[in-house]
Design a protein around this motif. Structure first.
Motif, PDB file in Angstrom:
ATOM      1  N   HIS A  46       0.810  -1.215   0.000  1.00  0.00           N
ATOM      2  CA  HIS A  46       0.000   0.000   0.000  1.00  0.00           C
ATOM      3  C   HIS A  46       0.850   1.276   0.000  1.00  0.00           C
ATOM      4  O   HIS A  46       0.513   2.255  -0.656  1.00  0.00           O
ATOM      5  N   SER A  47       1.934   1.269   0.721  1.00  0.00           N
ATOM      6  CA  SER A  47       2.749   2.482   0.805  1.00  0.00           C
ATOM      7  C   SER A  47       3.898   2.493  -0.203  1.00  0.00           C
ATOM      8  O   SER A  47       4.821   3.290  -0.079  1.00  0.00           O
ATOM      9  N   ASP A  54      -0.751   0.376  -6.477  1.00  0.00           N
ATOM     10  CA  ASP A  54      -1.653   0.399  -5.328  1.00  0.00           C
ATOM     11  C   ASP A  54      -3.105   0.486  -5.775  1.00  0.00           C
ATOM     12  O   ASP A  54      -3.978  -0.214  -5.263  1.00  0.00           O
TER      13      ASP A  54
END
Length: 83
Positions: A46-47, A54
Motif C-alpha cells: 500500500h505504501s 496500489d
C-alpha cells in the motif's frame, strides 16, 4: 433458483446436481482464501511509491469481494432448491 439455472451450475462446476451446493461452498471458501491473501499483499504494498500498482491492487480487492458475494448468493440460491 430455476431448474435450468441449477443444471447450468451443475455443468459449470462439473459435478452432479446433488453435489452443486457442496462444490459451490468449497469454491466460495477458496475464493475467500484468495481474497485474504490478495488483501494482505495489497496491505504490504500500500505504501509503495507506485500509486498505479496500489490502485490496481485495490481494484482487484474490490472485485474479489464482489465475486465472493456473488458466489455466496449462488450457494444460498442452490440451497433453496433442495440441492
Amino acid at each position: 433458483m430455476p431448474g435450468g439455472q441449477a443444471r447450468q451450475w451443475s455443468n459449470a462446476v462439473g459435478v452432479a446436481p446433488d453435489e452443486v451446493h457442496r462444490r459451490l461452498q468449497s469454491l466460495w471458501r477458496e475464493q475467500e482464501d484468495l481474497y485474504g491473501r490478495q488483501s494482505r499483499l495489497r496491505d504490504q504494498l500500500h505504501s509503495c511509491p507506485d500509486r498505479e500498482l496500489d490502485e490496481h491492487l485495490s481494484q482487484v480487492e474490490r472485485h474479489m469481494g464482489e465475486a465472493a458475494m456473488l458466489i455466496g448468493n449462488a450457494v444460498a440460491s442452490v440451497a433453496g432448491t433442495g440441492f
